[in-house]
Structures are given as structure tokens and as C-alpha cells.
Design an enzyme around this catalytic site. Structure first.
Site, mmCIF file in Angstrom:
data_model
loop_
_atom_site.group_PDB
_atom_site.id
_atom_site.type_symbol
_atom_site.label_atom_id
_atom_site.label_comp_id
_atom_site.label_asym_id
_atom_site.label_seq_id
_atom_site.Cartn_x
_atom_site.Cartn_y
_atom_site.Cartn_z
ATOM 1 N N ASP A 186 0.823 -1.211 0.000
ATOM 2 C CA ASP A 186 0.000 0.000 0.000
ATOM 3 C C ASP A 186 0.856 1.259 0.000
ATOM 4 O O ASP A 186 0.539 2.250 -0.660
ATOM 5 C CB ASP A 186 -0.925 0.017 1.227
ATOM 6 C CG ASP A 186 -2.028 -1.021 1.099
ATOM 7 O OD1 ASP A 186 -2.651 -1.357 2.113
ATOM 8 O OD2 ASP A 186 -2.244 -1.503 -0.034
ATOM 9 N N LEU B 211 -11.927 -0.790 -0.286
ATOM 10 C CA LEU B 211 -12.042 0.249 0.734
ATOM 11 C C LEU B 211 -10.718 0.988 0.855
ATOM 12 O O LEU B 211 -9.655 0.407 0.624
ATOM 13 C CB LEU B 211 -12.350 -0.397 2.087
ATOM 14 C CG LEU B 211 -13.710 -1.076 2.243
ATOM 15 C CD1 LEU B 211 -13.745 -1.881 3.526
ATOM 16 C CD2 LEU B 211 -14.814 -0.025 2.245
ATOM 17 N N GLU C 67 -17.231 -3.075 12.124
ATOM 18 C CA GLU C 67 -17.248 -4.525 11.872
ATOM 19 C C GLU C 67 -15.817 -5.031 11.817
ATOM 20 O O GLU C 67 -14.899 -4.247 11.605
ATOM 21 C CB GLU C 67 -17.893 -4.803 10.497
ATOM 22 C CG GLU C 67 -19.320 -4.375 10.395
ATOM 23 C CD GLU C 67 -19.800 -4.317 8.948
ATOM 24 O OE1 GLU C 67 -19.140 -4.898 8.072
ATOM 25 O OE2 GLU C 67 -20.830 -3.679 8.716
ATOM 26 N N GLU D 12 -17.397 -12.390 2.852
ATOM 27 C CA GLU D 12 -16.038 -12.904 2.739
ATOM 28 C C GLU D 12 -16.052 -14.410 2.929
ATOM 29 O O GLU D 12 -16.671 -14.913 3.863
ATOM 30 C CB GLU D 12 -15.211 -12.244 3.852
ATOM 31 C CG GLU D 12 -13.749 -12.181 3.590
ATOM 32 C CD GLU D 12 -13.357 -11.064 2.624
ATOM 33 O OE1 GLU D 12 -14.234 -10.358 2.100
ATOM 34 O OE2 GLU D 12 -12.138 -10.933 2.385
ATOM 35 N N LYS E 204 -6.458 -0.973 9.302
ATOM 36 C CA LYS E 204 -5.728 -2.248 9.270
ATOM 37 C C LYS E 204 -4.913 -2.421 10.552
ATOM 38 O O LYS E 204 -4.208 -1.505 10.973
ATOM 39 C CB LYS E 204 -4.774 -2.275 8.062
ATOM 40 C CG LYS E 204 -5.478 -2.179 6.708
ATOM 41 C CD LYS E 204 -6.016 -3.505 6.228
ATOM 42 C CE LYS E 204 -4.979 -4.313 5.541
ATOM 43 N NZ LYS E 204 -4.920 -4.335 4.130
ATOM 44 N N CYS F 40 26.482 -28.129 0.960
ATOM 45 C CA CYS F 40 25.347 -28.696 1.683
ATOM 46 C C CYS F 40 25.750 -29.043 3.121
ATOM 47 O O CYS F 40 26.750 -29.731 3.330
ATOM 48 C CB CYS F 40 24.864 -29.956 0.965
ATOM 49 S SG CYS F 40 23.580 -30.823 1.880
ATOM 50 N N CYS G 86 20.820 -28.689 -3.090
ATOM 51 C CA CYS G 86 21.894 -29.672 -3.003
ATOM 52 C C CYS G 86 21.634 -30.676 -4.124
ATOM 53 O O CYS G 86 20.574 -31.294 -4.169
ATOM 54 C CB CYS G 86 21.861 -30.369 -1.642
ATOM 55 S SG CYS G 86 22.900 -31.835 -1.638
#
Ligand code: IVH
Length: 678
Positions: free
Chosen positions: A35, A81, A110, A169, A308, A402, A420
Site C-alpha cells: 500500500d 475500501l 465490523e 467474505e 488495518k 550442503c 543440493c
């Protein structure tokens, strides 16, 4: 850097993140970071309208449209939103609303559920259609999948408008998500990063029967229509609840900004006890008339805003970095930290993803690092507190060899991970290969879980997958934790596995990039192991959907003498190394030259199986109905758009039963055909 360059680079970066998020379902930055970059770009574009581009990431809301579903235009666009991240910004919203209305108003708070949004249309109390958000203007018709979600009512109770839309949702509860990932891990499938991706991925599956097993849930939060029962949003939600919709209890009418803040503070901690993921609060103006008066900007309503939650963060010390080798040989760097409390759990380790991320963080041992736990399963390190770096420890470098077997690591072009390459002798890889070999979709040998395999490996009873067939009951039952009953069961299960068909044996071998579907394709194309072993690159890539990467991998596998020896042993133990007789017979030309569209869900075979069946009989499966379509193989819940198109073009719809008769496969469908079309 010029402004034009800056704009271009931000666009490219955001496009990449959009792709990671929407196409790969593997986001690599937080929503917050995304954002922030998007607003930076928006600001630059506003200041410099001369650089306007209709295809800039600021010009779209993100699309989740995929093939295979009918697209439906939304009657009311599905907007997003505006986001806020502080109480100050919420206050700014409140002031804007107050000035805009110039009269008293109420707000509704909400929870912001973190799943995938859905729009449901009801007509005369019955669910008519369920459509995803798509690009906001049109989305995918996923009605057949949504019908499998138990919390979504198919018929309503009470007195409801004759036609309305309700949005909400779709969510995958944490418990279901954890279970699904555990299962995917055991099948060596990539894990879902968070419940949101799992929910949207599930909703896009072509097989509603699988969707039904995924136990999705749904909360509804927004009603639209010409004749809604009430004049206030909250009252409409309560009415919707009374008709049978799941509306969250965490829905409050607030008469002041203070009440809004109380709601935010309460749920910031309380949300951790919820069974589903939430990522914020949504604040809406309660009166529908006031909503109308405030109206919309191009992208979002002026009457609502999201707050948020901050992803939970903690600062702690980086003590060391270890490197783990997975079953496929992929090496994952893991940060070992001073234990710190985060979202109610003690975090001691965090993922560092790959070499590029380590380099970008400029990580040094002893650094104070920020650890975050967003919606993701594994906490991650997001930044280094540079001000706290007083004594500089050793710089963290990705290892060259490794840690398990010492082989030099390799990195494939265009891949972030190091591997590896010693796949036949590196312990975690051998154990991983065995776990894969015995897994349900491969040889389906019961009783050999990862712990037992590790135990047998440590006791030198297993060195490669062929050794599984040499295991003896006495030596098995001598092992600690394994009684004689389990030992016997393992042996019985090994015996049974000799009947496993060739295509699954090919899958069980664990050739890199050869999953279940590719294994099937290879088995059908080459019909026996000798032909597969000697297949040339050109022969391999001539097989449908097999490209350079898989062809190279198959060739590399059979070029290794040890693999050839292993296969000889497996063959001697009686495993199926050729396609079964009945599958070998040419299936006939019943569908020769035909273009067939598959739509809906079926009783006898999955859609994928029907695709193979069509190809085996000389036909071609195509995606959309056109004048060239020979017929549509129509199952239950066929998409209405496809049906309309077929009718208008005069393309025949064929039932599953008719189709099976056509290709000569026996079925006794009449007894239980549940289709509603014919
Ligand atoms: S209202 C016009 N309410 O957040 C506004 N959205 O960025 C319609 N979401 O696409 C949305 N919980 O997927 C609303 N209680 C809630 C929500 C909610 C989650 C999601 C939704 C929407 C996105 C907005």
C-alpha cells in the site's frame, strides 16, 4: 533518477508484487509495504499527469479471473475500501464524513475478515448466483463451488426482498488451514502461505467435490438491492441474519469516535481468539441515505474505511543462521533468535527465505532484527535495527556447500532457492524420497511414517526405496517403537503395493518436476519403463504439456546409473513397470477429430480424467464453446453462460451417461443420474 524513471520502476515493482499475489498466490511483501508503494506511485502520477498510463497498477483493482468459469458482470461494481493505519487517519475519515454530511450520523464497526470476497444474488429466497470480485466490474461465476459452503444458505427463511445481492467474505478457518497444509506437506505439495490464499485457491478449483472437503466458511457484511428491508445498514444486516445468513456478532453501532476507538482496541487483541483470520476493522456510515449522499470516489466509497491492524512485530537478537535441507534438496536459511513473545507464542526461529533476502537485509550476527507474524505461518525477519548495531558481527553469507552431505550447492537460473544436487546420497533427500515413495498417491505403503523411515535409515535397514521390499519382519519388530503387529502390516502393505499401476510407480520414483499428472502422461505416452528410460529429448517434449524443464529432468534421472539399478531391483521385486493391458489397447477412434467442451461436475470420472479419456479416443478438449465445438460434455451445474452459448450455436449437450456409451464404457447411470438438465 528522473521522475519518469521513478514512476516506471514503481510500476514494474508493483506489477511484480501483483503477479506474486494474484497469480502465484505467494506474496513476498506485506500489504502495508504494498500500500505504501502504491500511494507513492499514486502521488507521483497525480503530480505528473503527463506520465498517465491506462495500464498503471494504480488503474486497476487487481483481477482474480481464471479460465474455466463463466464471467458475469456485476450489477453494482465491487469496490475496495480505503485503508488507514492509525487512529489519526480514522479521525480524518470521521471529520470528512462530518463535513460531508453536516448532520448527525452513526457509524457501524465490523471486523475486516481476511479471506476472499464474494457476491451472492438471491431471487425469491433462493441462491441464484455466486460471483468472485474479479476486476471489480466482472467476476467468475463460482456458484457450484459456493453451494458447498455450509454456512451459506441456499434458501432463506422469513420475508425477504424478491431480489437482492449480499456480499461477504469466504474464509478458511485456521484449524482447517493447518490440517490442509499438514496434508499437503505429506504429499510434497507447496504449502499455502495463509488462509486467504487457501480460500481463494479453493474457490477456483474446478471440482466442487474437493471444495466441499475444504470446509470453507463465510461471513456476510453488505446488502444491495432496489428494495432493502431497512434504511440502516446495521438493521439490514440483522434482517439478513434472521433470514439465515452468517453475520458476525462483532458488529456495533457507534455514536462517537471514542466508541470506534474502543471497538478497535478491544478487537486488536480479542481477534486472536477467533477461529478465522481478520486483518482490521471496517467502519461504515449506518444510514443508507447518508451513504448515498456521500457517494463514491473512482475506487472506493466515501462512507466507509478500513483500519488495518499492525502486523505483530517484535525486536530480538539474531544469534546464528542455520541452513536446512528439505526433501527436494532445497536449502532454507533459518534465523536462530533470542526467544521473544509474538502473537501469544514464543518465537525462537524465523524464516530468511533465500540468499537474495539475506543480502538485501545486510544481515550480521548479533543484529537486532524485527520479526513479524502476519497472516503467514512462519514468522519472518523484515528489517534490521541499524541504530542498534554497535558491535558489528560476522556478515551472514549463504553457504556454498550442503550442511548435510558437503556437496556444492547449485542455483538454477530464475529460481530463488539453492539446491543440493546430491539427491541420491544426501540423507534428508533420501528420507524424503522414501516418504514420497510410500505416500498414499504413490505406492500407498501404510505404516511407514516419517519417524519410522528415519529410524530404519539410522539403523541402516533402508538406504534407498528398493530396500523397502527387503525389510524382514524379525528385524522390523526388533526396532524400538515398532511391534510385531505393525511389522506385519508393513509387509502386507508392501506386498499389496506390487499391484499399484505403472503410472503411479512412475510418480513414486520421485523424478524432479514429475508430479502425479506428468507421471500419468509419461506412462501413457511411453507405456513401459524401458521406453521411458531411452526416450530422447525430442520424444519427451512431443508429449502434451511436457516442456524443456521436465524433459531435462527425466533425461538426467535415467542418465544416473544408480537410478537404473534401482529400477531393475524394483522390477525384480514385482512392481508394475508397464501400463496394464486394458489401458494399452488403442481406445478407438470414437471421438476422432472432435472438439469437445467439458462443463459441470460428474459422477464417474473427474474433469481431468475426462480430458484424458477424450484425448485417448482421438478427440480434443477445448475451453470455450464455439461454432467449431462438436458437443459439450455436460455434467451437473453446468454454467448458464456456456449453456446459452451452446444453445444459440446449436451445439449438442451430451450427458455423462450418453458420453460413456459413445466411447463404449459401461455405466448404469440411469439409476442415479442426478443432473437437472435433461
Ligand atoms: S465492505 C464498498 N465489510 O475488504 C465496500 N468489506 O478492501 C464493500 N472485507 O473487498 C466492502 N471484511 O473483501 C466490507 N466487514 C467488511 C469486510 C470487508 C472484509 C473485505 C472485502 C473487500 C475488502 C475491501
Amino acid at each position: 533518477m528522473t521522475v519518469a524513471d521513478k514512476i516506471e520502476s514503481l510500476r514494474r515493482e508493483l506489477e511484480q508484487h501483483n503477479y506474486n499475489y494474484y497469480v502465484l498466490s505467494q506474496p513476498s511483501i506485506t500489504d502495508f509495504e504494498f500500500d505504501a508503494k502504491l500511494s507513492e506511485l499514486q502521488k507521483l502520477e497525480e503530480e505528473h499527469p503527463e506520465f498517465f498510463d491506462p495500464n498503471s497498477p494504480t488503474q486497476r483493482v487487481g483481477s482474480d479471473i481464471s479460465d474455466g468459469f463463466n464471467q458475469v458482470a456485476h450489477v453494482y461494481p465491487m469496490l475496495s475500501l480505503g485503508n488507514t493505519y492509525s487512529e489519526g487517519e480514522v479521525q480524518d475519515f470521521y471529520e470528512r464524513v462530518r463535513k460531508g454530511l453536516n448532520e448527525d450520523f452513526e457509524l457501524v464497526c465490523e471486523l475486516k475478515y481476511d479471506g476472499t470476497s464474494i457476491s451472492l444474488t438471491y431471487e425469491n429466497g433462493s441462491l441464484l448466483r455466486a460471483v468472485t470480485r474479479g476486476d471489480g466490474e466482472k467476476g467468475d461465476d463460482v456458484t457450484a463451488n459456493v453451494k458447498t459452503i455450509r454456512s451459506i444458505p441456499l434458501r432463506l427463511n422469513g420475508s425477504f426482498p424478491s431480489k437482492f445481492e449480499i456480499r461477504g467474505e469466504i474464509l478458511m478457518p485456521w484449524a482447517v488451514f493447518d490440517e490442509l497444509n499438514r496434508e499437503r506437506e505429506s504429499q510434497e505439495e507447496t504449502l499455502f502461505a495463509n488462509p486467504r490464499n487457501a480460500a481463494s485457491g479453493t474457490l477456483k478449483l474446478q471440482n466442487p467435490a474437493i471444495v466441499a472437503t475444504r470446509k470453507l466458511d463465510a461471513y456476510l457484511y453488505y446488502m444491495l438491492g432496489e428494495q432493502l428491508p431497512c434504511e440502516k445498514h446495521y438493521d439490514n444486516l440483522m434482517a439478513a441474519r434472521s433470514w439465515g445468513f452468517k453475520v458476525s456478532d462483532a458488529t456495533r453501532v457507534c455514536k462517537s469516535l471514542n466508541e470506534v476507538f474502543e471497538f478497535i482496541q478491544y478487537w486488536d487483541t480479542e481477534r486472536k481468539n477467533l477461529p478465522v483470520a481478520t486483518d482490521g476493522i471496517v467502519i461504515k456510515v449506518n444510514s443508507l441515505l447518508q451513504q448515498k449522499n456521500l457517494g463514491f470516489t473512482a475506487k472506493s466509497p466515501r462512507w466507509a474505511i478500513a483500519y488495518k491492524f499492525q502486523a505483530e512485530k517484535a525486536v530480538t537478537r539474531l544469534n546464528s543462521v542455520s541452513f536446512q535441507v528439505g526433501r527436494t534438496g532445497a536449502v532454507t536459511p533459518v534465523a536462530n533468535l533470542d526467544p521473544v513473545q509474538l502473537s501469544g507464542t514464543t518465537v525462537k526461529r524465523a524464516s530468511l527465505h533465500n540468499a537474495d533476502i539475506i543480502a538485501a537485509l545486510d544481515l550480521h550476527i548479533g543484529d537486532m532484527v524485527y520479526v513479524e507474524k502476519g497472516g503467514e505461518i512462519i514468522p519472518k525477519i523484515t528489517a534490521v535495527d541499524m541504530d542498534a548495531r554497535i558491535l558489528v558481527g560476522d556478515k551472514v553469507h549463504f553457504i556454498k556447500n550442503c550442511p548435510e552431505c558437503g556437496s556444492e550447492l547449485v542455483r538454477f537460473e530464475s529460481e530463488a532457492a539453492h539446491y543440493c544436487p546430491n539427491d541420491n546420497a544426501c540423507p534428508p533427500q533420501i528420507k524424503g524420497k522414501m516418504e514420497h515413495f510410500v505416500s498414499r498417491k504413490a505406492m500407498n505403503i501404510e505404516g511407514l511414517g516419517s519417524e519410522t523411515i528415519a529410524l530404519l535409515y539410522e539403523n541402516n535397514l533402508l538406504r534407498n526405496v528398493a530396500d523397502i521390499y527387503e525389510l524382514k519382519i524379525p528385524e522390523l519388530s526388533r526396532l524400538e517403537r515398532l511391534g510385531s503387529k505393525s511389522a506385519q502390516n508393513i509387509k502386507i502393505s508392501c506386498e499389496k503395493s506390487r499391484e499399484v499401476p505403472f503410472e503411479r510407480v512412475v510418480f513414486a520414483l520421485g523424478i524432479r518436476f514429475v508430479g502425479e499428472t506428468v507421471a500419468k502422461k509419461l506412462a501413457y505416452a511411453f507405456t513401459n519403463i524401458e521406453a521411458l528410460e531411452t526416450a530422447t529429448y525430442d520424444q519427451l517434449i512431443a508429449v502434451d504439456e511436457i516442456g524443456d524443464r521436465i524433459a531435462q529432468s527425466v533425461i538426467k534421472y535415467f542418465a544416473d546409473e544408480r537410478n537404473v539399478e534401482l529400477i531393475t531391483r524394483l522390477k525384480n521385486y514385482g512392481l508394475k513397470m508397464a501400463l496394464a493391458e486394458e489401458k494399452l489397447q488403442a481406445a478407438g477412434d470414437a471421438l476422432k477429430g472432435m472438439a469437445i467442451v467439458i462443463s459441470g461436475t460428474f459422477q464417474h470420472h473427474s474433469r481431468d480424467e475426462y480430458k484424458t479419456i477424450i484425448e485417448k479416443h482421438g478427440g480434443k478438449n477445448t475451453g470455450s464453446v464455439s461454432a467449431k465445438t462438436s458437443f459439450v460434455l455436460a455434467g451437473d451445474n453446468m454454467g448458464p453462460e456456456k449453456m446459452k452459448k451452446a444453445e444459440s450455436l446449436g451445439v449438442k449437450l451430451m450427458t455423462e451417461s450418453e458420453f460413456l456409451s459413445l466411447i463404449g464404457e459401461k455405466n448404469n447411470d440411469e439409476a442415479h443420474f442426478t443432473g437437472t438438465l435433461f
